[in-house]
Design an enzyme around this catalytic site. Structure first.
Site, mmCIF file in Angstrom:
data_model
loop_
_atom_site.group_PDB
_atom_site.id
_atom_site.type_symbol
_atom_site.label_atom_id
_atom_site.label_comp_id
_atom_site.label_asym_id
_atom_site.label_seq_id
_atom_site.Cartn_x
_atom_site.Cartn_y
_atom_site.Cartn_z
ATOM 1 N N ARG A 107 0.849 -1.188 0.000
ATOM 2 C CA ARG A 107 0.000 0.000 0.000
ATOM 3 C C ARG A 107 0.886 1.240 0.000
ATOM 4 O O ARG A 107 1.926 1.299 0.655
ATOM 5 C CB ARG A 107 -0.929 0.009 1.225
ATOM 6 C CG ARG A 107 -2.067 -0.992 1.120
ATOM 7 C CD ARG A 107 -3.054 -0.604 0.017
ATOM 8 N NE ARG A 107 -4.196 -1.505 -0.075
ATOM 9 C CZ ARG A 107 -4.255 -2.551 -0.881
ATOM 10 N NH1 ARG A 107 -3.222 -2.856 -1.657
ATOM 11 N NH2 ARG A 107 -5.343 -3.303 -0.921
ATOM 12 N N GLU A 143 -2.746 8.199 -4.564
ATOM 13 C CA GLU A 143 -2.922 7.286 -5.682
ATOM 14 C C GLU A 143 -4.295 7.519 -6.312
ATOM 15 O O GLU A 143 -5.297 7.502 -5.584
ATOM 16 C CB GLU A 143 -2.813 5.841 -5.180
ATOM 17 C CG GLU A 143 -2.665 4.820 -6.282
ATOM 18 C CD GLU A 143 -2.371 3.426 -5.727
ATOM 19 O OE1 GLU A 143 -3.182 2.512 -5.991
ATOM 20 O OE2 GLU A 143 -1.352 3.258 -5.037
ATOM 21 N N HIS A 147 -0.145 0.656 -9.932
ATOM 22 C CA HIS A 147 -0.840 -0.341 -9.119
ATOM 23 C C HIS A 147 -1.367 -1.484 -9.993
ATOM 24 O O HIS A 147 -2.548 -1.863 -9.916
ATOM 25 C CB HIS A 147 -1.991 0.311 -8.342
ATOM 26 C CG HIS A 147 -2.358 -0.447 -7.092
ATOM 27 N ND1 HIS A 147 -2.923 0.153 -5.997
ATOM 28 C CD2 HIS A 147 -2.236 -1.766 -6.756
ATOM 29 C CE1 HIS A 147 -3.146 -0.743 -5.055
ATOM 30 N NE2 HIS A 147 -2.733 -1.924 -5.494
#
Length: 321
Positions: free
Chosen positions: A227, A257, A276
Site C-alpha cells: 500500500r 494514488e 498499481h
C-alpha cells in the site's frame, strides 16, 4: 433462498462453476462500477469489492467475499455491520505480485530503467557498474502470502532473505532469518533490497519515513508492492534528488494514488513507478484463483461451516484471523 451479487467479470465457465455450488440461490451479475444501491442492499452475499459506501447502506448483507487481498477500505467504522462476515482473496495474488517485484528488483540492480530512458533518447551509452541479486541481502517487510512468494524467488536467485512479520511463528524455509517489526531499524542497514508488502493500517502508515529511509544501506533499493501510504513519498522524493546513499526505488503503489501528473516523484532519479498493476486481474491465473476461493468459501458458508472459510478477516485489525 439467498440472493448473491457478483461484481466481478465472471465468464460463462465461472458462472456455471459457482451456480453449481449454490443451486438454490439467486445470482445477479454486474460490475463494481455498475452495481446499483438497490442491488447491493438486496444481497445476502456479495462476491467482489462492491463500493464500500454502498455496502455501508446494506442491512441485509451477511457475508462479503472481496476480490482483493487488502481489506482496509472495508474495515473502517460503519462499513461492515456487526455479525457480517468479511473474507479476502489472500492466496490469489502471490504469483503475480511476487513476479512483478522480482522484475522490479532486476530492473533496479541491472539499471534497466536507465537503459530504457537511453533508448527513448536514442542514446547509446554504457551506464557502468551494476549489482546482482546473487549474494545480496533482501529484507521482506510483510511476510504474508505475497511476501513469502517473493522471498522464495529471491532466495532461489541467491539472495540471503530476512523476513519481518507482525507475529513471528516458525521460520519458513524460504527465509534465512525472521523477526518482528520491532527489529526493523537494526535490519534496514543490512539489506540491499528492502521490499514492502504491507496492508494499510495505522501501524504501517509511513513506516518508511525519512528517518528510516536514511537508515538504509548505501546503494540499497526500496520496493513497495503493498500500500502506498507505507512510504513517505515526499521524503523519498527528497532523498532521491539530493543524491542520498539510496540506490533507487520501484513503486507499484504511491501516496496519493493515482499519483498526480505534476508530482515530482515521476521524474525523481532512479525511481520506477507503475500504476498499481502488480495485482489486479491482468494475469488470468490470478482471477482463476479468486474464483476458486469464492467457490470454496461459498460451499462452506452454505453448509454452515463458517469456521473453516478461507481468509476470514478480523474487522478490528484488518488482518486475517
Amino acid at each position: 433462498m439467498k440472493n448473491i451479487l457478483v461484481v466481478m467479470p465472471f465468464q460463462e465457465s465461472h458462472k456455471q462453476y459457482i451456480e453449481k455450488i449454490a443451486q438454490d440461490c439467486t445470482f445477479t451479475y454486474t460490475t463494481i462500477a455498475d452495481a446499483a444501491p438497490e442491488q447491493v442492499c438486496a444481497a445476502d452475499i456479495i462476491l467482489g469489492n462492491a463500493k464500500p459506501e454502498l455496502v455501508a447502506q446494506s442491512q441485509k448483507l451477511r457475508w462479503i467475499q472481496l476480490n482483493s487481498a487488502g481489506t482496509d477500505a472495508y474495515c473502517k467504522p460503519g462499513i461492515i455491520k456487526p455479525g457480517t462476515l468479511l473474507t479476502c482473496a489472500t492466496g490469489a495474488y502471490g504469483l503475480t505480485v511476487s513476479e512483478n517485484m522480482v522484475a522490479m528488483s532486476f530492473m533496479l540492480c541491472r539499471k534497466m530503467d536507465l537503459y530504457m530512458r537511453n533508448q527513448v533518447n536514442h542514446n547509446w551509452h554504457d551506464d557502468g557498474r551494476v549489482t546482482s541479486i546473487w549474494n545480496s541481502t533482501t529484507l521482506v517487510i510483510g511476510l504474508g502470502d505475497i511476501g513469502t512468494e517473493y522471498a522464495k524467488r529471491m532466495k532461489a536467485l541467491g539472495s540471503h532473505v530476512i523476513g519481518i512479520r507482525k507475529k513471528v511463528y516458525e521460520k519458513p524455509e524460504c527465509v534465512d532469518e525472521i523477526y518482528g517489526m520491532e527489529r526493523l531499524d537494526e535490519l534496514l542497514p543490512r539489506a540491499d533490497f528492502v521490499t514492502l508488502l504491507l496492508p494499510s493500517t495505522p501501524q504501517t502508515h509511513h513506516i518508511m519515513d525519512e528517518r528510516r529511509l536514511r537508515l538504509m544501506k548505501k546503494g540499497a533499493y526500496l520496493l513497495n508492492g503493498g500500500r502506498g501510504d507505507a512510504v513517505d513519498c515526499e521524503a523519498l522524493n527528497r532523498l532521491l534528488r539530493e543524491g542520498s546513499p539510496l540506490g533507487g526505488a520501484a513503486l507499484d503503489v504511491t501516496e496519493p494514488e493515482p499519483l498526480p501528473a505534476g508530482h515530482p516523484l515521476w521524474d525523481a532519479p532512479r525511481c520506477i513507478i507503475t500504476p498499481h498493476i502488480a495485482g489486479r486481474f491482468n494475469l488470468q491465473e490470478t482471477f482463476e484463483r479468486i474464483v476458486r476461493i469464492c467457490g470454496s468459501n461459498l460451499e462452506k458458508y452454505l453448509a454452515g461451516d463458517m469456521e473453516h472459510m478461507q481468509n476470514l478477516v478480523d474487522i478490528s485489525t484488518g488482518y486475517r484471523k
